[in-house]
Write an enzyme that holds these catalytic residues in place. Structure first.
Site, PDB file in Angstrom:
ATOM      1  N   SER A   7      12.504  -0.372  -1.871  1.00 47.17           N
ATOM      2  CA  SER A   7      13.813  -0.133  -1.225  1.00 47.17           C
ATOM      3  C   SER A   7      14.101  -1.203  -0.173  1.00 47.17           C
ATOM      4  CB  SER A   7      13.867   1.267  -0.615  1.00 47.17           C
ATOM      5  OG  SER A   7      12.723   1.598   0.130  1.00 47.17           O
ATOM      6  N   GLY A  10       0.794  -1.231   0.000  1.00 41.17           N
ATOM      7  CA  GLY A  10       0.000   0.000   0.000  1.00 41.17           C
ATOM      8  C   GLY A  10       0.822   1.275   0.000  1.00 41.17           C
TER       9      GLY A  10
END
Length: 293
Positions: free
Chosen positions: A196, A127
């Site tokens: 990341s 999300g």
């Protein structure tokens, strides 16, 4: 006729230039083109070149007399020698930082906010992008200037030359971190939304900014929940072996250890709504003074 383009095709032409190693005879190193204005070429010569099948002009001269070049053009010589030794990959030197007449505090005063980077990290399907959009909208409604760097969007332009190999992922994060730093310096609240997966890469981005200006937000959503959502169908492809090195399947995700905000999935629709998660981040920014000039 505006000009004449002559193709050089690596002929065995030898040449010498007075003062630049007249005894050195070398072949031109590569093909090339020499474009000359038509006005500078006599009509007879243009006709000769047009009708010739064996005309081979010199495309380049490989100069070996470095001593003479160094003596006459020291700065140029140093550049040429460095480029030759390192194939043009050596880090640029002789560059100077130019200070701006307008400082960061001036821009922040104008915007009535403080620049920072809100770095949203988490698994695919957790999300991140949805919360980033909700956060940007909520801050906009409060009169605050933001800009969102979405991981997928950036790969359409700035990082379109990168793949998902480990070293490319590191470079992807580095570039986004540098861009985010510039936005923060302007006084903008930059929202970076991307997986990341590696701590070292996120920490490297954190180190680019002053203490406190990197706000790491962890989307703490279990893998099975992310996989059940699978909005892009990527988990299905990864499970089928059609995608290699996919985070959470056959490549690790390293969760933050000491992040500023944790948005934990509880299963409660109200507390897990994108708007409520955005409000949690805004509360942190408000408490830290980032929404004031």
């Amino acid at each position: 006729m505006e000009g004449l383009a002559i193709r050089a095709s690596r002929p065995s032409v030898f040449c010498s230039i007075p003062g630049l190693g007249g005894d050195s005879h070398r072949k031109p190193p590569s093909d090339g083109f020499l474009k000359l204005p038509a006005s500078s070429i006599p009509a007879d010569s243009r006709k000769l070149v047009a009708n010739s099948t064996s005309f081979h002009p010199i495309s380049a001269v490989n100069v070996s007399a470095q001593a003479s070049l160094t003596a006459d053009f020291p700065a140029l010589s140093e550049t040429i020698l460095k480029e030759g030794r390192n194939n043009g990959k050596e880090k640029a030197e002789n560059i100077v930082w130019h200070e701006s007449s307008i400082c960061r505090c001036d821009r922040q005063q104008l915007l009535q906010q403080k620049g920072c980077v809100v770095w949203i990290t988490g698994l695919s399907g957790s999300g991140k992008s949805t919360v980033a959009c909700a956060l940007s909208k909520a801050l906009f409604e409060r009169g605050k200037l933001t800009y969102t760097l979405d991981g997928d969007n950036v790969r359409h332009g700035l990082n379109r030359d990168l793949t998902f190999k480990a070293e490319h992922r590191t470079e992807n994060i580095r570039r986004i971190g540098e861009v985010a730093k510039l936005f923060a310096d302007v006084g903008v609240i930059c929202i970076a939304s991307l997986i990341s997966p590696y701590r070292r890469d996120r920490d490297a981005c954190r180190s680019l900014l002053p203490d406190g200006d990197f706000v790491e937000v962890f989307m703490d959503v279990p893998l099975h929940v992310c996989e059940s959502r699978d909005p892009k169908g990527l988990y299905k492809l990864a499970r089928a072996g059609k995608i290699k090195g996919f985070t959470g399947i056959d490549d690790p995700y390293e969760a933050p250890v000491n992040c500023e905000v944790v948005l934990k999935h509880t299963g409660d629709d109200e507390s897990c709504s994108p708007r409520q998660m955005a409000e949690n981040i805004i509360s942190y920014l408000q408490n830290k003074g980032y929404l004031e000039g």
